[in-house]
Design an enzyme around this catalytic site. Structure first.
Site, PDB file in Angstrom:
ATOM      1  CG  HIS A 106      -6.884   1.710   3.033  1.00 56.29           C
ATOM      2  ND1 HIS A 106      -7.039   2.469   4.152  1.00 56.29           N
ATOM      3  CD2 HIS A 106      -7.987   1.933   2.274  1.00 56.29           C
ATOM      4  CE1 HIS A 106      -8.190   3.132   4.076  1.00 56.29           C
ATOM      5  NE2 HIS A 106      -8.783   2.824   2.937  1.00 56.29           N
TER       6      HIS A 106
ATOM      7  CG  ASP B 152     -11.462   3.951   4.778  1.00 55.14           C
ATOM      8  OD1 ASP B 152     -11.377   2.713   4.863  1.00 55.14           O
ATOM      9  OD2 ASP B 152     -11.257   4.585   3.738  1.00 55.14           O
TER      10      ASP B 152
ATOM     11  CG  HIS C   9      -9.217   5.265  -1.002  1.00 53.67           C
ATOM     12  ND1 HIS C   9      -9.801   6.296  -0.316  1.00 53.67           N
ATOM     13  CD2 HIS C   9      -9.515   4.141  -0.287  1.00 53.67           C
ATOM     14  CE1 HIS C   9     -10.404   5.833   0.763  1.00 53.67           C
ATOM     15  NE2 HIS C   9     -10.247   4.520   0.802  1.00 53.67           N
ATOM     16  CD  GLU C  10      -9.731   0.386  -1.393  1.00 54.33           C
ATOM     17  OE1 GLU C  10      -9.222  -0.212  -0.425  1.00 54.33           O
ATOM     18  OE2 GLU C  10     -10.835   0.951  -1.329  1.00 54.33           O
TER      19      GLU C  10
HETATM   20 ZN   LIG Z   1     -10.705   3.205   2.313  1.00 57.17          ZN
END
Ligand SMILES: [Zn+2]
Length: 365
Positions: free
Chosen positions: A63, A168, A59-60
């Site tokens: 980004h 987010d 997930h990170e």
């Molecule tokens: Zn996030």
């Protein structure tokens, strides 16, 4: 940083685990043992946490790698027991870019959940009666493992899309509002909505789950901090380092002793110093260095000074200086103009500059 396990790096982004993460693993094992669980079940839960945290890293990375497309680097991704944190140099200010960077994280979990949906018969789980479902889920089977992973990824998406900073969803909301309203006004509205949600979570937490109170605080201060940061950056726009430079500073030469520096420190309000030799900056003496060497006052400055430092040109944007302070974890920089030392800049002076600008802009409102 101490207490950090380095796992490696992907595309130049370091992946690290904070030591407290092991506490989470121990705590879960402890809870299971206390309930007399079998070894199978303990391993099942530990493996689940580890794989779930792989999903968090992905997930990170979503980004970070999207930000990289917009030339924004990420120093590292740190895993904490409460989740992952990617330290991006900054968030993109263009709403379209921010929207993509913010959505990229949850999108990874949507992708994982979708893939799991293809191999786990999720529907059949929901057809069980509650009592039976509880029993079925207690079994440490591979299929249950994937089902839990599916649920966890769905929860990650929902949690991260709560429209409040620092989640987010808060950034998504701000980016969408920015298209019409501009970044400062959009941030103000988004953070007010976030704080409103925080109050709702707080009240719900009082009645239902104390964990919500924790989230409420997290969101409330996240919103406050983001609003302050954006307001501050817009105030500083167009201002250069020279305007916030301390020009009336004591300059040291390499032969000065620690005692002499201590005397200057006690006589005034300066904490950090520039060391000059033949008009050239050769080092920095910080308060930390003085305290560390206070026991040997006869030592000369050149034996203890920090020779690795950055000088800032007087024309540098102040926002860039703030970025540098965060990035290099240093607080004090010599300022030069045409290659010559004209003073120094530190966080305290920039804060004072911001305060002055804030009161100016209030008067002009
Ligand atoms: Zn996030």
């Amino acid at each position: 940083m101490k207490g950090v396990l380095k796992l490696g790096s992907i595309s130049g982004i370091k992946i690290e685990v904070h030591w407290t993460f092991t506490l989470l693993l121990l705590w879960v094992a402890f809870l299971e043992i206390q309930q007399g669980a079998s070894l199978d079940r303990i391993l099942f839960n530990e493996a689940l946490i580890l794989v779930l945290f792989v999903c968090v890293v992905l997930h990170e990375l979503g980004h970070a790698l999207t930000a990289k497309k917009f030339k924004i680097n990420t120093q590292k991704i740190m895993l904490l027991p409460i989740g992952g944190v990617a330290t991006l140099e900054k968030m993109p200010e263009k709403p379209g870019q921010e929207l993509l960077v913010a959505l990229a994280g949850p999108a990874v979990n949507v992708l994982i959940a979708t893939l799991l949906l293809l191999i786990v018969p999720v529907k059949s789980y929901f057809n069980f009666e509650a009592v039976i479902l509880e029993e079925v889920l207690y079994e440490a089977t591979f299929q249950n493992f994937l089902f839990y992973l599916f649920i966890a990824n769905v929860m990650l998406v929902v949690f991260n899309l709560i429209p409040a900073f620092p989640m987010d969803g808060g950034r998504v909301l701000r980016a969408l509002l920015s298209f019409k309203l501009g970044r400062v006004a959009a941030t103000k509205i988004a953070s007010s909505i976030g704080q409103g949600l925080a109050i709702v979570f707080f009240i719900l937490g009082l009645f239902f789950n104390p964990f919500l109170i924790l989230i409420a605080f997290f969101i409330f201060f996240g919103a406050y901090g983001e609003n302050r940061l954006v307001k501050q950056n817009s105030l500083l726009k167009g201002h250069i380092a020279k305007e916030a430079t301390l020009t009336n500073i004591s300059i040291l030469n390499p032969a000065n002793t620690v005692q002499e520096v201590i005397d200057i420190t006690l006589a005034g309000s300066e904490k950090d110093f520039v060391v000059l030799e033949n008009e050239k900056i050769v080092g920095i003496i910080t308060q930390k260095l003085i305290i560390k060497n206070a026991k040997t006052p006869s030592l000369s400055v050149d034996t203890i000074m920090d020779k690795v430092f950055h000088s800032i040109d007087a024309s540098t944007a102040i926002t860039k200086v703030l970025e540098l302070i965060t990035k290099e974890k240093k607080d004090f920089f010599p300022v030069t103009e045409d290659g010559k030392l004209i003073g120094a800049i530190d966080r305290t002076n920039i804060s004072e500059f911001i305060l002055l600008k804030t009161s100016n802009s209030k008067m002009n409102d």
